[in-house]
Write an enzyme that holds these catalytic residues in place. Structure first.
Site, short mmCIF file in Angstrom:
data_model
loop_
_atom_site.label_atom_id
_atom_site.label_comp_id
_atom_site.label_asym_id
_atom_site.label_seq_id
_atom_site.Cartn_x
_atom_site.Cartn_y
_atom_site.Cartn_z
N LYS A 279 0.82 -1.21 0.00
CA LYS A 279 0.00 0.00 0.00
C LYS A 279 0.85 1.26 0.00
CE LYS A 279 -4.35 -1.97 1.28
NZ LYS A 279 -5.49 -2.04 2.23
N ARG A 314 -3.22 -10.78 4.47
CA ARG A 314 -3.65 -10.73 3.07
C ARG A 314 -2.54 -10.07 2.25
NH1 ARG A 314 -6.31 -7.17 -0.38
NH2 ARG A 314 -7.83 -8.14 -1.80
#
Length: 337
Positions: A279, A314
């Site tokens: 991210k 994840r």
């Protein structure tokens, strides 16, 4: 209102007062007491009310056949043309199927299949298109006795229904059942686990100007509210996973505060999913402009989560994470697998 953040430990030298954290590999004997006015300091764990200790210590139920007394890796398969990290790479059905099998072979014990990008600024995808992207991939990956459990990453009941019919066993909703009123009844009737993720705003606008009074406590309270809504819809807490939603309506500072305080979320009595892979905040701090260059930073965040007892991770880069996890477990718990 008081909040209780267990101080998670993994050291082999445990105190006589040590308690298991969520029935997993971490332990704790102290808890930080938090309020909206700030920290009240540390107290001994055995001073907490019995109901709070039960939430913090009880083993979490198995997830689609996987026990949660050890960390589990969830591989990401984005069947999309526009996901922030790998958009377009696996938009083709055969490429997505091959990617899912590759991740499973590399060590993914869960696969999360998504057909709608929820990156900042992303537009919604029609239901029919999302089903066409995901259901055939799920059907192919779910075939065979050795297939890992599959999660459908969607906000929409019709998409989830098609995915479950194709072989998915978990629903992962970035809106925490707040987008489509038909999704909660579907999950309740199907009897499958659901992941409730915190997000502030819609993907198209969530990063415009995110604000919180106290991001850690605000996210905790909002997840508690969504758990209550799920339970009211007939979904038992034993089937609920929580995700603090790293990057979904959060600044860099917000993301860091959530990661530092991850152990607080064990107080919700549910397994925790951490989805920070590649991210933007990792690139901002680590100096990696391209998402594919953020693997080392992702591993650093993953290790921070492991140290706080986070059960599900994840990730895009499963082979690298599996290697890091093996080393981490060997050093902290003495296990070699």
């Amino acid at each position: 209102m008081f909040y209780f953040r267990p101080i998670a430990m993994t050291d082999a030298a445990r105190s006589d007062e040590a308690l298991p954290l969520a029935g997993g590999w971490c332990w704790f004997d102290r808890v930080e007491v938090l309020t909206r006015d700030g920290s009240e300091g540390l107290v001994a764990a055995d001073e907490l009310p019995a109901a709070i200790l039960e939430r913090l210590t009880a083993p979490r139920p198995a997830l689609a056949g996987l026990t949660l007394d050890r960390p589990r890796l969830m591989g990401i398969v984005n069947v999309t043309p526009d996901s922030f990290s790998d958009g377009g790479l696996y938009a083709d059905r055969d490429a997505a199927i091959a990617r899912g099998r590759e991740l499973a072979a590399a060590g993914a014990e869960l696969l999360d299949i998504g057909g709608e990008s929820t990156r900042p600024g992303a537009a919604a995808v029609p239901v029919e298109a999302e089903i066409a992207r995901t259901a055939p991939v799920i059907a192919a990956l779910a075939a065979g006795d050795a297939a890992p459990p599959i999660s459908i990453d969607t906000r929409k009941a019709a998409v989830a229904q098609a995915a479950l019919a194709a072989g998915a066993r978990i629903v992962n909703d970035v809106s925490a059942l707040g987008f489509d009123p038909g999704l909660a009844p579907l999950v309740a009737e199907a009897g499958v686990p659901v992941c409730l993720m915190h997000a502030q705003g819609e993907p198209a606008t969530m990063q415009d100007d995110p604000r919180y009074d106290d991001v850690l406590l605000d996210v905790y309270d909002q997840l508690a509210d969504r758990i209550a809504a799920a339970e009211a819809a007939g979904i038992g807490r034993e089937r609920i996973i929580v995700d603090p939603g790293i990057g979904f309506g959060k600044t860099v500072a917000h993301n860091l505060a959530l990661i530092r305080g991850l152990s607080l979320f064990h107080g919700l009595g549910c397994p925790i999913l951490l989805g920070a892979s590649r991210k933007r905040f990792i690139g901002a701090i680590g100096g990696a402009e391209r998402a594919a260059e953020r693997v080392p930073g992702t591993l650093a965040v993953t290790l921070a989560g492991l140290g706080q007892g986070v059960q599900i991770h994840r990730l895009h880069d499963i082979a690298e994470a599996a290697q890091a996890l093996r080393l981490w477990r060997a050093m902290t718990t003495g296990e070699d697998g």
